[in-house]
Design a protein around this motif. Structure first.
Motif, PDB file in Angstrom:
ATOM      1  N   PHE A   1       0.825  -1.204   0.000  1.00  0.00           N
ATOM      2  CA  PHE A   1       0.000   0.000   0.000  1.00  0.00           C
ATOM      3  C   PHE A   1       0.862   1.257   0.000  1.00  0.00           C
ATOM      4  CE2 PHE A   1      -2.228   3.397   2.298  1.00  0.00           C
ATOM      5  CZ  PHE A   1      -3.288   3.590   1.424  1.00  0.00           C
ATOM      6  N   SER A   2       1.895   1.277   0.829  1.00  0.00           N
ATOM      7  CA  SER A   2       2.747   2.466   0.882  1.00  0.00           C
ATOM      8  C   SER A   2       3.500   2.644  -0.420  1.00  0.00           C
ATOM      9  CB  SER A   2       3.707   2.386   2.067  1.00  0.00           C
ATOM     10  OG  SER A   2       4.598   1.309   1.909  1.00  0.00           O
ATOM     11  N   GLY A   3       3.882   1.545  -1.045  1.00  0.00           N
ATOM     12  CA  GLY A   3       4.561   1.634  -2.341  1.00  0.00           C
ATOM     13  C   GLY A   3       3.644   2.178  -3.418  1.00  0.00           C
ATOM     14  N   VAL A   4       2.413   1.714  -3.443  1.00  0.00           N
ATOM     15  CA  VAL A   4       1.439   2.193  -4.428  1.00  0.00           C
ATOM     16  C   VAL A   4       1.124   3.658  -4.178  1.00  0.00           C
ATOM     17  CG1 VAL A   4      -0.957   1.958  -5.208  1.00  0.00           C
ATOM     18  CG2 VAL A   4       0.439  -0.078  -4.865  1.00  0.00           C
ATOM     19  N   ALA A   5       0.970   4.042  -2.933  1.00  0.00           N
ATOM     20  CA  ALA A   5       0.647   5.437  -2.618  1.00  0.00           C
ATOM     21  C   ALA A   5       1.776   6.367  -3.049  1.00  0.00           C
ATOM     22  CB  ALA A   5       0.378   5.588  -1.125  1.00  0.00           C
ATOM     23  N   SER A   6       3.017   5.976  -2.783  1.00  0.00           N
ATOM     24  CA  SER A   6       4.122   6.851  -3.179  1.00  0.00           C
ATOM     25  C   SER A   6       4.306   6.848  -4.692  1.00  0.00           C
ATOM     26  CB  SER A   6       5.419   6.414  -2.484  1.00  0.00           C
ATOM     27  OG  SER A   6       5.823   5.142  -2.950  1.00  0.00           O
ATOM     28  N   ALA A   7       4.034   5.744  -5.343  1.00  0.00           N
ATOM     29  CA  ALA A   7       4.160   5.697  -6.798  1.00  0.00           C
ATOM     30  C   ALA A   7       3.093   6.557  -7.460  1.00  0.00           C
ATOM     31  CB  ALA A   7       4.047   4.249  -7.280  1.00  0.00           C
ATOM     32  N   GLN A   8       1.897   6.589  -6.884  1.00  0.00           N
ATOM     33  CA  GLN A   8       0.845   7.417  -7.454  1.00  0.00           C
ATOM     34  C   GLN A   8       1.174   8.894  -7.295  1.00  0.00           C
ATOM     35  OE1 GLN A   8      -2.700   6.053  -5.517  1.00  0.00           O
ATOM     36  NE2 GLN A   8      -3.016   4.374  -6.962  1.00  0.00           N
ATOM     37  N   GLN A   9       1.835   9.258  -6.225  1.00  0.00           N
ATOM     38  CA  GLN A   9       2.215  10.650  -6.040  1.00  0.00           C
ATOM     39  C   GLN A   9       3.277  11.048  -7.062  1.00  0.00           C
ATOM     40  OE1 GLN A   9       3.473  10.886  -1.997  1.00  0.00           O
ATOM     41  NE2 GLN A   9       1.396  10.847  -1.164  1.00  0.00           N
ATOM     42  N   ASP A  10       4.186  10.127  -7.368  1.00  0.00           N
ATOM     43  CA  ASP A  10       5.224  10.417  -8.354  1.00  0.00           C
ATOM     44  C   ASP A  10       4.683  10.317  -9.772  1.00  0.00           C
ATOM     45  OD1 ASP A  10       7.757   8.604  -6.499  1.00  0.00           O
ATOM     46  OD2 ASP A  10       7.038  10.656  -6.270  1.00  0.00           O
ATOM     47  N   GLY A  11       3.583   9.570  -9.943  1.00  0.00           N
ATOM     48  CA  GLY A  11       3.024   9.377 -11.275  1.00  0.00           C
ATOM     49  C   GLY A  11       3.833   8.374 -12.078  1.00  0.00           C
ATOM     50  N   SER A  12       4.574   7.532 -11.418  1.00  0.00           N
ATOM     51  CA  SER A  12       5.461   6.595 -12.104  1.00  0.00           C
ATOM     52  C   SER A  12       4.879   5.190 -12.038  1.00  0.00           C
ATOM     53  CB  SER A  12       6.841   6.631 -11.446  1.00  0.00           C
ATOM     54  OG  SER A  12       7.629   5.564 -11.910  1.00  0.00           O
ATOM     55  N   GLY A  13       4.567   4.619 -13.194  1.00  0.00           N
ATOM     56  CA  GLY A  13       4.057   3.251 -13.245  1.00  0.00           C
ATOM     57  C   GLY A  13       5.142   2.233 -12.959  1.00  0.00           C
ATOM     58  N   GLN A  14       6.366   2.548 -13.308  1.00  0.00           N
ATOM     59  CA  GLN A  14       7.492   1.641 -13.079  1.00  0.00           C
ATOM     60  C   GLN A  14       7.712   1.428 -11.578  1.00  0.00           C
ATOM     61  OE1 GLN A  14       8.906   0.039 -15.521  1.00  0.00           O
ATOM     62  NE2 GLN A  14      10.359  -1.061 -14.257  1.00  0.00           N
ATOM     63  N   GLY A  15       7.534   2.476 -10.793  1.00  0.00           N
ATOM     64  CA  GLY A  15       7.697   2.356  -9.349  1.00  0.00           C
ATOM     65  C   GLY A  15       6.687   1.399  -8.743  1.00  0.00           C
ATOM     66  N   VAL A  16       5.459   1.410  -9.276  1.00  0.00           N
ATOM     67  CA  VAL A  16       4.426   0.508  -8.783  1.00  0.00           C
ATOM     68  C   VAL A  16       4.838  -0.930  -9.060  1.00  0.00           C
ATOM     69  CG1 VAL A  16       2.027  -0.236  -9.077  1.00  0.00           C
ATOM     70  CG2 VAL A  16       2.579   2.198  -9.030  1.00  0.00           C
ATOM     71  N   LYS A  17       5.339  -1.168 -10.262  1.00  0.00           N
ATOM     72  CA  LYS A  17       5.768  -2.521 -10.623  1.00  0.00           C
ATOM     73  C   LYS A  17       6.897  -2.995  -9.708  1.00  0.00           C
ATOM     74  CE  LYS A  17       4.705  -2.308 -15.557  1.00  0.00           C
ATOM     75  NZ  LYS A  17       5.293  -2.359 -16.904  1.00  0.00           N
ATOM     76  N   GLN A  18       7.854  -2.127  -9.479  1.00  0.00           N
ATOM     77  CA  GLN A  18       8.989  -2.508  -8.631  1.00  0.00           C
ATOM     78  C   GLN A  18       8.552  -2.756  -7.191  1.00  0.00           C
ATOM     79  OE1 GLN A  18      11.708   0.702  -9.307  1.00  0.00           O
ATOM     80  NE2 GLN A  18      12.578  -0.226 -11.153  1.00  0.00           N
ATOM     81  N   ASP A  19       7.664  -1.906  -6.701  1.00  0.00           N
ATOM     82  CA  ASP A  19       7.167  -2.089  -5.339  1.00  0.00           C
ATOM     83  C   ASP A  19       6.354  -3.375  -5.212  1.00  0.00           C
ATOM     84  OD1 ASP A  19       8.393   0.233  -4.527  1.00  0.00           O
ATOM     85  OD2 ASP A  19       6.586   1.467  -4.699  1.00  0.00           O
ATOM     86  N   ALA A  20       5.530  -3.659  -6.209  1.00  0.00           N
ATOM     87  CA  ALA A  20       4.736  -4.893  -6.186  1.00  0.00           C
ATOM     88  C   ALA A  20       5.642  -6.112  -6.250  1.00  0.00           C
ATOM     89  CB  ALA A  20       3.745  -4.902  -7.342  1.00  0.00           C
ATOM     90  N   LYS A  21       6.681  -6.024  -7.062  1.00  0.00           N
ATOM     91  CA  LYS A  21       7.643  -7.139  -7.174  1.00  0.00           C
ATOM     92  C   LYS A  21       8.369  -7.347  -5.849  1.00  0.00           C
ATOM     93  CE  LYS A  21      11.540  -8.725  -9.966  1.00  0.00           C
ATOM     94  NZ  LYS A  21      12.448  -8.405 -11.063  1.00  0.00           N
ATOM     95  N   ALA A  22       8.785  -6.255  -5.236  1.00  0.00           N
ATOM     96  CA  ALA A  22       9.479  -6.354  -3.942  1.00  0.00           C
ATOM     97  C   ALA A  22       8.552  -6.940  -2.874  1.00  0.00           C
ATOM     98  CB  ALA A  22       9.996  -4.979  -3.507  1.00  0.00           C
ATOM     99  N   ALA A  23       7.298  -6.500  -2.874  1.00  0.00           N
ATOM    100  CA  ALA A  23       6.339  -7.047  -1.911  1.00  0.00           C
ATOM    101  C   ALA A  23       6.113  -8.529  -2.160  1.00  0.00           C
ATOM    102  CB  ALA A  23       5.014  -6.294  -1.995  1.00  0.00           C
ATOM    103  N   GLY A  24       6.043  -8.919  -3.417  1.00  0.00           N
ATOM    104  CA  GLY A  24       5.889 -10.338  -3.761  1.00  0.00           C
ATOM    105  C   GLY A  24       7.064 -11.163  -3.269  1.00  0.00           C
ATOM    106  N   HIS A  25       8.281 -10.624  -3.439  1.00  0.00           N
ATOM    107  CA  HIS A  25       9.468 -11.331  -2.941  1.00  0.00           C
ATOM    108  C   HIS A  25       9.432 -11.440  -1.415  1.00  0.00           C
ATOM    109  CE1 HIS A  25      11.735 -11.984  -6.583  1.00  0.00           C
ATOM    110  NE2 HIS A  25      11.516 -10.732  -6.969  1.00  0.00           N
TER     111      HIS A  25
END
Length: 97
Positions: A19-43
């Motif tokens: 959630f914190s990764g998605v929230a910060s990625a939405q503030q930056d407007g970066s889709g790549q950040g969401v992917k990286q955060d989701a991948k890190a959370a998955g790991h």
């Protein structure tokens, strides 16, 4: 700590991290950040699940070994009881071992 409690804590941490990764990625407007955060959370979830699995395996092995030892004790006790009964019956009826 039981595996159930550990699993709940793991899920809560993963959800918070995602959630914190998605929230910060939405503030930056970066889709790549969401992917990286989701991948890190998955790991992180995978690593936590593996740790819970290892802990569960260790507990199961311990319980299994304890049950095995108890079974051996019961078997030895039953054998000694059988031998004592057999000996007593032979003495009662006048037969030698």
């Amino acid at each position: 700590m039981t595996s159930g409690k550990l699993l709940r804590i793991l899920i809560a941490c993963a959800a918070l991290a995602a959630f914190s990764g998605v929230a910060s990625a939405q503030q930056d407007g970066s889709g790549q950040g969401v992917k990286q955060d989701a991948k890190a959370a998955g790991h992180d979830i995978g690593n936590g699940a593996r740790d819970v699995g290892h802990a569960t395996k260790g507990a199961a092995i311990s319980v299994g070994h304890g049950a095995k030892e108890a079974g051996h004790g019961i078997a030895h006790g039953a054998r000694e009881g059988w031998d004592a009964t057999k000996h007593a019956v032979k003495q009662v009826f006048g037969k030698s071992d």
